[in-house]
Every structure is written in structure tokens, then in C-alpha cells.
Motif scaffolding. Structure first.
Motif, mmCIF file in Angstrom:
data_model
loop_
_atom_site.group_PDB
_atom_site.id
_atom_site.type_symbol
_atom_site.label_atom_id
_atom_site.label_comp_id
_atom_site.label_asym_id
_atom_site.label_seq_id
_atom_site.Cartn_x
_atom_site.Cartn_y
_atom_site.Cartn_z
ATOM 1 N N ALA A 31 3.509 1.693 2.677
ATOM 2 C CA ALA A 31 2.223 2.126 2.117
ATOM 3 C C ALA A 31 1.070 1.694 3.025
ATOM 4 C CB ALA A 31 2.046 1.573 0.701
ATOM 5 N N LEU A 32 1.092 0.457 3.474
ATOM 6 C CA LEU A 32 0.051 -0.020 4.381
ATOM 7 C C LEU A 32 0.086 0.755 5.694
ATOM 8 C CD1 LEU A 32 -2.259 -1.935 5.070
ATOM 9 C CD2 LEU A 32 -0.527 -3.581 5.858
ATOM 10 N N ALA A 33 1.274 1.030 6.186
ATOM 11 C CA ALA A 33 1.394 1.798 7.431
ATOM 12 C C ALA A 33 0.691 3.145 7.298
ATOM 13 C CB ALA A 33 2.858 1.993 7.802
ATOM 14 N N GLU A 34 0.841 3.786 6.156
ATOM 15 C CA GLU A 34 0.191 5.083 5.968
ATOM 16 C C GLU A 34 -1.321 4.945 5.861
ATOM 17 O OE1 GLU A 34 1.686 7.916 6.576
ATOM 18 O OE2 GLU A 34 3.516 6.736 6.878
ATOM 19 N N LEU A 35 -1.806 3.891 5.200
ATOM 20 C CA LEU A 35 -3.255 3.673 5.174
ATOM 21 C C LEU A 35 -3.802 3.512 6.593
ATOM 22 C CD1 LEU A 35 -3.635 1.231 2.148
ATOM 23 C CD2 LEU A 35 -4.394 3.620 2.265
ATOM 24 N N VAL A 36 -3.079 2.782 7.424
ATOM 25 C CA VAL A 36 -3.492 2.549 8.810
ATOM 26 C C VAL A 36 -3.534 3.858 9.591
ATOM 27 C CG1 VAL A 36 -2.696 1.527 10.998
ATOM 28 C CG2 VAL A 36 -2.824 0.126 8.906
ATOM 29 N N HIS A 60 4.875 7.289 -0.774
ATOM 30 C CA HIS A 60 5.068 5.836 -0.745
ATOM 31 C C HIS A 60 4.253 5.121 -1.825
ATOM 32 C CE1 HIS A 60 7.717 5.577 2.666
ATOM 33 N NE2 HIS A 60 6.902 6.333 3.385
ATOM 34 N N GLY A 61 3.632 5.877 -2.710
ATOM 35 C CA GLY A 61 2.942 5.285 -3.844
ATOM 36 C C GLY A 61 1.527 4.807 -3.595
ATOM 37 N N VAL A 62 0.916 5.214 -2.491
ATOM 38 C CA VAL A 62 -0.486 4.855 -2.254
ATOM 39 C C VAL A 62 -1.317 5.569 -3.317
ATOM 40 C CG1 VAL A 62 -2.414 4.961 -0.634
ATOM 41 C CG2 VAL A 62 -0.101 4.526 0.208
ATOM 42 N N SER A 63 -2.229 4.844 -3.943
ATOM 43 C CA SER A 63 -3.016 5.408 -5.042
ATOM 44 C C SER A 63 -4.020 6.447 -4.542
ATOM 45 C CB SER A 63 -3.751 4.301 -5.793
ATOM 46 O OG SER A 63 -4.855 3.835 -5.035
ATOM 47 N N GLU A 64 -4.308 7.394 -5.426
ATOM 48 C CA GLU A 64 -5.318 8.403 -5.099
ATOM 49 C C GLU A 64 -6.670 7.737 -4.859
ATOM 50 O OE1 GLU A 64 -4.998 11.691 -4.414
ATOM 51 O OE2 GLU A 64 -2.854 11.347 -4.609
ATOM 52 N N LYS A 65 -6.956 6.672 -5.590
ATOM 53 C CA LYS A 65 -8.236 5.980 -5.411
ATOM 54 C C LYS A 65 -8.329 5.414 -3.992
ATOM 55 C CE LYS A 65 -11.511 3.165 -7.730
ATOM 56 N NZ LYS A 65 -12.042 3.103 -9.051
ATOM 57 N N GLN A 66 -7.257 4.809 -3.499
ATOM 58 C CA GLN A 66 -7.286 4.300 -2.129
ATOM 59 C C GLN A 66 -7.449 5.431 -1.124
ATOM 60 O OE1 GLN A 66 -3.733 1.747 -1.860
ATOM 61 N NE2 GLN A 66 -5.164 0.050 -1.551
ATOM 62 N N LEU A 67 -6.746 6.526 -1.348
ATOM 63 C CA LEU A 67 -6.862 7.659 -0.432
ATOM 64 C C LEU A 67 -8.267 8.257 -0.477
ATOM 65 C CD1 LEU A 67 -3.398 9.352 -0.990
ATOM 66 C CD2 LEU A 67 -4.095 7.829 0.876
ATOM 67 N N ASP A 68 -8.842 8.337 -1.679
ATOM 68 C CA ASP A 68 -10.189 8.893 -1.822
ATOM 69 C C ASP A 68 -11.245 8.028 -1.139
ATOM 70 O OD1 ASP A 68 -9.185 10.991 -3.335
ATOM 71 O OD2 ASP A 68 -9.756 10.090 -5.263
ATOM 72 N N LEU A 69 -11.056 6.711 -1.165
ATOM 73 C CA LEU A 69 -12.085 5.792 -0.668
ATOM 74 C C LEU A 69 -11.778 5.185 0.695
ATOM 75 C CD1 LEU A 69 -12.982 4.044 -4.034
ATOM 76 C CD2 LEU A 69 -14.289 5.789 -2.793
ATOM 77 N N LEU A 70 -10.712 5.614 1.316
ATOM 78 C CA LEU A 70 -10.308 5.017 2.590
ATOM 79 C C LEU A 70 -11.387 5.131 3.669
ATOM 80 C CD1 LEU A 70 -8.184 3.526 4.196
ATOM 81 C CD2 LEU A 70 -7.065 5.739 4.639
ATOM 82 N N ALA A 71 -12.074 6.245 3.716
ATOM 83 C CA ALA A 71 -13.125 6.421 4.738
ATOM 84 C C ALA A 71 -14.268 5.432 4.547
ATOM 85 C CB ALA A 71 -13.659 7.848 4.718
ATOM 86 N N ALA A 72 -14.402 4.880 3.334
ATOM 87 C CA ALA A 72 -15.460 3.912 3.040
ATOM 88 C C ALA A 72 -14.854 2.598 2.555
ATOM 89 C CB ALA A 72 -16.397 4.483 1.987
ATOM 90 N N TRP A 73 -13.745 2.198 3.167
ATOM 91 C CA TRP A 73 -13.006 1.021 2.698
ATOM 92 C C TRP A 73 -13.851 -0.251 2.704
ATOM 93 C CZ3 TRP A 73 -12.362 -3.212 5.785
ATOM 94 C CH2 TRP A 73 -12.577 -3.037 7.161
#
Length: 148
Positions: A31-36, A60-73
Motif C-alpha cells: 500500500a505504501l509503495a503505491e502511495l509513493v 491493496h486497500g489504500v483508502s479513497e480518502k488517501q488517494l483523494d488527498l495525496l496531492a495535498a498530503w
């Protein structure tokens, strides 16, 4: 749009895929690898890689909220834990080398959350996705067409 080659030398593709796979496995957190890889792909404007890795992140179960806000992490403090934030900061520092190096404080923060081997794999993963982004963006490969 200028027509560009869709050809990728098979040996180059295999080598890049091997690097990506080894780095992801060594990091040990899919999951972290995909966020990266998504964050680096956002910075590099790679629509193909974003399309592909957003789908994989969901698997891999990454939350929609994390995906939505990743650009502004950085502003989404409650959404990403300290380990994820350290990985994302290092991802940005390695991807955007505007000052010519990764700042010591960014590296040191990541080193607090990753042992030496995992830190090496994290950096390897950032290097791998930056390679893929440049190959895809350089050829203007549109999103879609990836089958897991």
C-alpha cells in the motif's frame, strides 16, 4: 499531438520491471509503495502511471480518502501517518531535485521510520517510478491499456 513511438525495447522494459518489482518487494508494504509511485507520478504528470497505480492501490486497500488527498498530503495531516509522510517527503525530494540534493532533514526523518535496507528499497522505488514516468511521458503514452 505529435505522433510518438509506442515501442519500448523489450530488454529495457524487463530491466525496468525487475527494478520496480525488487524495490516494491524489499519495501515490504504494497500500500505504501503505491502511495509513493502515485505521488511521484503526480509530480511527473504521468497519466498512464497514475491510471495504472491508482487501480493497483485500490487492490491493496489504500483508502479513497488517501488517494483523494495525496496531492495535498502535507496539509492532510490526519490522513497520513508519520511513516507515510516521511516516505512521501523523501519521494518528493528524490523526484524534484531542484536544489541538487535530498535535504538532510528529509532523509533523517525517513531513516527514523525505515531501517537501512527498507530505506534503500524506498529510494530504489522512487528511482524506478521516475524512470517509468519519463519513459511514458517522453512518448506521451495515454492512460489505459494496462492489464494487471
Amino acid at each position: 499531438m505529435t505522433v510518438r513511438t509506442r515501442l519500448l525495447d523489450p530488454a529495457v522494459g524487463r530491466a525496468m520491471s525487475t527494478l520496480s518489482k525488487a524495490a516494491k518487494q524489499g519495501l515490504g508494504d504494497p500500500a505504501l509503495a503505491e502511495l509513493v509511485v502515485i505521488r511521484a507520478s503526480q509530480l511527473n504528470h504521468c497519466a498512464f502511471c497514475l491510471d495504472m497505480h491508482l487501480a493497483i492501490a485500490r487492490e491493496h486497500g489504500v483508502s479513497e480518502k488517501q488517494l483523494d488527498l495525496l496531492a495535498a498530503w502535507e496539509e492532510a495531516e490526519d490522513v497520513f501517518d508519520e511513516r507515510e509522510r516521511a516516505a512521501l517527503a523523501l519521494t518528493e525530494a528524490v523526484t524534484v531535485l531542484t536544489t541538487g540534493f535530498v535535504p538532510d532533514e528529509v532523509y533523517e526523518q525517513a531513516a527514523k521510520h525505515f531501517d537501512e535496507a527498507r530505506l534503500a528499497h524506498l529510494i530504489g522505488l522512487v528511482v524506478a517510478i521516475n524512470n517509468w514516468n519519463r519513459v511514458m511521458v517522453g512518448r506521451r503514452i495515454p492512460p489505459g491499456g494496462h492489464t494487471p
